[in-house]
Scaffold this motif. Structure first.
Motif, short mmCIF file in Angstrom:
data_model
loop_
_atom_site.label_atom_id
_atom_site.label_comp_id
_atom_site.label_asym_id
_atom_site.label_seq_id
_atom_site.Cartn_x
_atom_site.Cartn_y
_atom_site.Cartn_z
N LEU A 105 0.79 -1.23 -0.07
CA LEU A 105 -0.08 0.00 0.02
C LEU A 105 0.94 1.18 0.05
N SER A 106 1.90 1.14 0.54
CA SER A 106 3.04 2.42 0.42
C SER A 106 3.46 2.82 -0.68
N ARG A 107 3.71 1.83 -1.50
CA ARG A 107 3.94 1.81 -3.04
C ARG A 107 3.08 2.49 -3.74
N LEU A 108 1.90 1.87 -3.71
CA LEU A 108 0.69 2.17 -4.23
C LEU A 108 0.60 3.87 -4.07
N LYS A 109 0.65 4.24 -2.73
CA LYS A 109 0.63 5.80 -2.32
C LYS A 109 1.52 6.65 -3.12
N GLU A 110 2.92 5.82 -3.41
CA GLU A 110 3.95 6.77 -4.18
C GLU A 110 3.58 6.90 -5.46
N LEU A 111 2.99 5.86 -6.05
CA LEU A 111 2.74 5.80 -7.62
C LEU A 111 1.58 6.58 -8.08
N LEU A 112 0.62 6.79 -7.35
CA LEU A 112 -0.86 7.44 -7.52
C LEU A 112 -0.46 9.04 -7.38
N ASN A 113 -1.16 9.79 -8.40
CA ASN A 113 -1.41 11.16 -8.32
C ASN A 113 -2.06 11.56 -6.97
N ALA A 114 -3.07 10.92 -6.60
CA ALA A 114 -3.66 11.40 -5.51
C ALA A 114 -3.87 9.85 -4.51
N PRO A 115 -3.79 9.95 -3.35
CA PRO A 115 -3.84 8.92 -2.51
C PRO A 115 -5.15 8.24 -2.25
N LEU A 116 -5.86 7.99 -3.32
CA LEU A 116 -7.23 7.26 -3.08
C LEU A 116 -7.32 5.75 -3.57
N LEU A 117 -7.81 5.21 -2.55
CA LEU A 117 -8.16 3.82 -3.02
C LEU A 117 -9.48 3.46 -2.66
#
Length: 143
Positions: A105-117
């Motif tokens: 999830l931390s990696r996803l946060k870094e990849l996303l333009n906005a931290p929305l899941l």
């Protein structure tokens, strides 16, 4: 089909109500995990709702690419869940593949333009998403 399109509207609402020009990453295209079956797949209606609202869609599915491709014009197909997240303004879990239960999830946060899941399968506990710095929108749970 109306309920599935309502899930698309839930994603749009989670993104502030306007997705025109924004990119949405979709995880899971098939009707259920461990199959390539696209019959009645919720992803079809959800993606249609997003595209109708002006969103660009990137999608990843572990097995359903070949069956999904002809059904989803205008969708960019990704090589991995992380590729689908890269540069997206939101990431949406549509099918509960086991591979999606173990995402960094931390990696996803870094990849996303906005931290929305947007977790349409309630895979992730809110505390895990919060710890990773993600804003989590789930189904039937307070966010």
């Amino acid at each position: 089909d109306a309920r599935k399109r309502a899930m698309g509207r839930k994603v749009i609402k989670a993104m502030g109500g306007d997705v025109r020009g924004k990119t949405v990453g979709i995880l899971g295209l098939t009707f259920k995990p461990n199959t390539d079956d696209m019959r009645d797949a919720p992803s079809l209606s959800i993606i249609a709702a997003l595209q109708d609202a002006g969103a660009k869609v990137k999608a990843y599915d572990p097995e359903g690419f070949e069956q999904a491709r002809p059904l989803l014009p205008g969708v960019t197909f990704s090589d991995s869940a992380y590729d689908a997240a890269d540069g997206a303004d939101a990431l949406v879990i549509v099918t509960e593949w086991d591979a999606f239960r173990a995402l960094d999830l931390s990696r996803l946060k870094e990849l996303l333009n906005a931290p929305l899941l947007v977790d349409l399968r309630n895979i992730y506990p809110p505390a895990d998403a919060k710890r990773a710095g993600l804003n989590l929108v789930s189904i039937g749970k307070p966010n």
